[in-house]
Scaffold this active site. Sequence first.
Site, PDB file in Angstrom:
ATOM      1  N   CYS A 342      -6.792  -6.279   8.428  1.00  0.00           N
ATOM      2  CA  CYS A 342      -6.152  -7.605   8.375  1.00  0.00           C
ATOM      3  C   CYS A 342      -4.638  -7.510   8.156  1.00  0.00           C
ATOM      4  CB  CYS A 342      -6.852  -8.479   7.342  1.00  0.00           C
ATOM      5  SG  CYS A 342      -6.835 -10.198   7.876  1.00  0.00           S
ATOM      6  N   HIS A 426     -12.679  -8.490   8.941  1.00  0.00           N
ATOM      7  CA  HIS A 426     -13.164  -7.922   7.672  1.00  0.00           C
ATOM      8  C   HIS A 426     -14.491  -7.166   7.784  1.00  0.00           C
ATOM      9  CE1 HIS A 426     -10.010  -9.509   5.100  1.00  0.00           C
ATOM     10  NE2 HIS A 426      -9.961 -10.473   6.017  1.00  0.00           N
ATOM     11  N   GLU A 428     -15.720  -5.253   5.708  1.00  0.00           N
ATOM     12  CA  GLU A 428     -16.391  -5.156   4.392  1.00  0.00           C
ATOM     13  C   GLU A 428     -17.368  -6.310   4.180  1.00  0.00           C
ATOM     14  OE1 GLU A 428     -13.381  -6.223   4.792  1.00  0.00           O
ATOM     15  OE2 GLU A 428     -13.045  -7.951   3.485  1.00  0.00           O
TER      16      GLU A 428
HETATM   17  N1  GLN Z   1      -6.853 -11.448   5.189  1.00  0.00           N
HETATM   18  C1  GLN Z   1      -5.628 -11.040   5.403  1.00  0.00           C
HETATM   19  O1  GLN Z   1      -5.252  -9.905   5.181  1.00  0.00           O
HETATM   20  C2  GLN Z   1      -4.660 -12.085   5.874  1.00  0.00           C
HETATM   21  C3  GLN Z   1      -3.508 -11.511   6.641  1.00  0.00           C
HETATM   22  C4  GLN Z   1      -2.313 -12.435   6.712  1.00  0.00           C
HETATM   23  N2  GLN Z   1      -1.923 -12.808   5.421  1.00  0.00           N
HETATM   24  C5  GLN Z   1      -2.635 -13.638   7.569  1.00  0.00           C
HETATM   25  O2  GLN Z   1      -2.841 -14.731   7.053  1.00  0.00           O
HETATM   26  O3  GLN Z   1      -2.695 -13.485   8.762  1.00  0.00           O
END
Ligand code: GLN
Length: 452
Positions: A342, A426, A428
């Site tokens: 992410c 994600h 996880e």
């Molecule tokens: N879950 C995250 O790592 C979010 C990544 C980043 N902050 C976004 O909003 O795109």
Amino acid sequence: MATFLRLLSPTTIPKDAPFLSSTLVPLQNPSSHSFFPSFSSIPTPDARRLCFKAQAVSGAVHGHSDRNVSDLVERPWKTNDARLVLEDGSIWRAKSFGASGTQVGEVVFNTSLTGYQEILTDPSYAGQFVLMTNPHIGNTGVNPDDEESRQCFLAGLVIRSLSICTSNWRCRESLGEYLAKRNIMGIYDVDTRAITRRLRQDGSLIGVLSTEESLTDEHLLDLARKWKIVGVDLITGVSCDAPYEWIEKTNTEWEFNKDYSHSENFHVVAYDFGIKHNILRRLAAYGCRITVVPSTWPASETLNLKPDGVLFSNGPGDPAAVPYAVQTVKEIIGKVPVFGICMGHQLIGQALGGRTFKMKFGHHGGNHPVGNHVNGRVEISAQNHNYAVDPASLPAGVEVTHINLNDNSCAGLACRELNLISLQYHPESSPGPHDSDPAFKEFIQLMKANKA
Ligand SMILES: NC(=O)CC[C@H](N)C(=O)O
């Protein structure tokens, strides 16, 4: 056999009706053999009044009470005591739970059907109000096992209906009590469907949530319009202060992926940009020894530890607002195998020379289809991001390995030459489907091949 009692929502009870019915609510308390939940497990004052009234009525029906039903009815029910004022000038009146006060943030909607506690403790929501599109929230309460970080960093929670009771064997407290202790504001009885349609049409909006009657609508609107989230470093506020070792694994329920070996022990340095605990638990379950380091930990110190691999974690906010983190990634890639998740993926995209941009309303939920171009499969994934990597900005040699099938945005990258993989979503899976879990195995294989 389950016993059901019919209850009306507080707003729809006619004045002269002592007890009427509209929705079915299972009321069981196995420990006391009562048909009713224990009083303290019922989250809101209105809910408590309703339940008290229902018990009294039931008692009267069964001849256990000689109290007059009308003596037990308290009015008025909880009325609207909060406002959500959006930057577009719309004002949404609602009922508050959790903490009170005034809070500003960006409103995003999350389409997950389950896992509100993991969402509340995902540090990537710092600076944001999470609006759950699932209309019924709070029914399983909260428990000590589903925490994804040390605290709730989000701005607040927006829901349609707050469950009037909790029913789960792991439940330790109600959602309202939990949020109040953590000083997080929540609102319910607000038209979440209408707000979601507005966000889909106009994009994410800044909002101010307030329970303070003395503040005017104009003042709250002004606060919303002056507040900015783009270009702000939100990572510093959520990262750990000092390095630490992580050893806890996911429990045996997670051992669905039997074909990996636990015998090898790889040392992974994990950059904490707001890391979710299940990333660490899954890495540990795949046989890694993990050193978690703060977001500002120098690349040279990491390389001195001679890790087998480095993980760049998820994290809140704008990836273009943290050039120091991009610099760290630049100094590490190519030297050891790397996995980005992410925010980590977005920082890798920038470190490779690419550009990140803000999406209209992002992806937040547990039902996002992703095309995995490496194996030709579709993964249903958990996602939470507002920014994305622009694939056209990436140099030759960087492969787009995954695509979000809802909008064809970039969902994964690889650079074989640099021993690097990254995902915009994600693996996880906490909360969310487990389809992408093999990504951890891929990281293990990168480390293994590099060591050989
Ligand atoms: N879950 C995250 O790592 C979010 C990544 C980043 N902050 C976004 O909003 O795109």
